[in-house]
Structure formats: structure tokens, C-alpha cells
Scaffold this active site. Structure first.
Site: not given
Ligand code: DX5
Ligand code: ZN
Length: 229
Positions: A154, A188-189, A80, A49, A20, A209-210, A157
Site C-alpha cells: 500500500g 518493500g523496504g 494490489m 492500487m 518501483s 522504490g525509495s 518507504g
Molecule cells: C508497496 C509497493 C512497493 C513499493 C516499494 O505496496 O508494492 O512496490 O513501491 O517501495 P520501497 O522500495 O520504497 O519500500
Molecule cells: Zn509492488
């Protein structure tokens, strides 16, 4: 490429990683995307977003069009936004391969999915943590992917919400019961500690993502892909 391969005449679901870019350094975006691609990531997750459906604003069409020019990865666009039907033609024109809309954000989910399919793109539907999977039982045969949000949408992390693993298991069972091969994406997470749990529950497209963009991007991508084999 997509997460379905023909194996002995049957369509089989395979695991794919979707880094991400929300967690990337935007001053080095092209460079960082290339590192994930060279390390084997198949998808690239693109979080749009609107500051209304979710309490944050990220990026949109101009960034998507630029990223499209620089990568051959499957562009996995997660909208989103409220009433995403308004943006589907533009997102398609900018080069998305998969467009995912939130069930909670559509007045007419069926018509919104039709708009994606009319452009011959893969259609995904996302569910927020508290939204039951029963909302999708009739539309499931028509869509290619379900995105189970494992955090509130939204921001990056956050910590994975444990009960969302039960949703992934229940969705996997529903897909099997209907004889479908729908992809299950989780978002997410997801990190090196939680990856095993989501895979065990039945997810096959992993957004991170992170966990990918903090530290050594190549090493993180390769390590995650290795864990997904
Ligand atoms: C959150 C996003 C995710 C986000 C995930 O609303 O939809 O795609 O980038 O980030 P991590 O992997 O850091 O939880
Ligand atoms: Zn996403």
C-alpha cells in the site's frame, strides 16, 4: 528478457532488479525510467492500487500504456486490487509482461492465473506478510513467480519485516523440493542495507522504490546491480 536463461541446456534463475516507479517523480517519469534502463535494470515495477484492497490509490492503465511506449524493460505489474481478474485483459492490452495478483484478493486464484496465461504472459502471485506460503503449494507449478511482500502492501518507504526473510527461505526450499525454477520476487523496504539479506534468503527479483529514486538514480541502480552479481 526475463529472469530465466538457458545455461548448458538447463533453465537457470538469474538476479534481476525491478525499480518501483511508485517512488519516482511523476513530473520526470520518462526521464527517470530511462535512467534506470540505461543503468542496466532489467524489469520495471508498476504498482496498481485500488484504495480498497490497500488503503491507497496509485495509477493505472493510461500510465501503463504510456510507459510501455517508452521502455523495453520487462513491465512487472503488481496488482494490489480486489478481484484483479476484472482488469487482466486491459492490463495485458496496455503491454504488461508479468502480471502479479494477490492470493488474498482473488475469489478464484486458479481462474485468475488462467486468465494471465491465456494472454501468454508471465503469471505471478503475491502474498502479504502474514499469508503462509502453503497457500501456493498446489498452484506453484503453474505460475512463473511468487512475490513475497516484505512490508504491508500500500505504500513505499516502509521497513522490511524481518520474519518475511524466513518465508523467502521456506519458499525457496519448497520450490527446490518440487524441482521447479520459479522466480522469487521481494517487495518493500529493500535498500543497500537489506539487499544482502533478501538475496541470501533466496530472492532473485528485487523490487526497490525509495532506494533507487531517492538521490542519484543512475548511481543507485548501478550499485544495486553490482551487489546482486
Ligand atoms: C508497496 C509497493 C512497493 C513499493 C516499494 O505496496 O508494492 O512496490 O513501491 O517501495 P520501497 O522500495 O520504497 O519500500
Ligand atoms: Zn509492488
Amino acid at each position: 528478457m526475463r529472469c530465466k536463461e538457458v545455461v548448458c541446456g538447463e533453465v537457470d534463475v538469474m538476479n534481476c532488479l525491478s525499480p518501483s516507479i511508485l517512488a519516482a517523480d511523476f513530473m520526470k517519469l520518462g526521464e527517470q525510467i530511462a535512467l534506470t534502463e540505461q543503468s542496466g535494470a532489467q524489469y520495471l515495477h508498476f504498482d496498481v492500487m485500488d484504495g480498497c484492497f490497500v488503503p491507497n490509490i496509485s495509477f493505472g492503465m493510461p500510465v501503463l500504456a504510456s510507459v510501455r511506449k517508452g521502455t523495453g524493460m520487462m513491465l512487472d505489474v503488481h496488482l494490489m486490487v480486489k478481484e484483479p481478474a476484472r482488469f487482466i485483459p486491459d492490463v495485458a492490452d496496455c503491454g504488461a509482461d508479468i502480471i502479479t495478483v494477490h492470493a488474498e484478493a482473488c475469489t478464484d486464484l486458479n481462474a485468475t492465473v488462467d486468465l494471465i496465461k491465456e494472454r501468454e504472459l508471465l503469471a505471478g502471485v503475491a502474498l502479504n506478510p502474514a499469508t503462509p506460503i502453503s497457500q501456493l503449494s498446489y498452484i506453484l507449478p503453474k505460475i512463473d513467480m511468487v512475490l513475497i511482500m516484505t512490508v504491508s502492501p500500500g505504500m513505499g518507504g516502509q521497513k522490511l519485516i524481518p520474519y518475511t526473510l524466513d518465508k523467502v527461505r521456506d519458499l525457496k526450499a519448497l520450490i527446490a523440493q518440487k524441482g521447479l525454477k520459479t522466480d522469487i520476487e521481494v517487495d518493500g523496504g529493500i535498500n543497500f542495507k537489506t539487499l544482502d539479506k533478501v538475496l541470501e534468503a533466496g530472492a532473485n527479483i528485487i523490487v526497490a522504490g525509495s532506494a533507487i529514486f531517492s538521490g542519484d538514480i543512475e548511481e543507485n541502480t548501478k550499485r544495486m546491480l553490482e551487489m546482486m552479481k
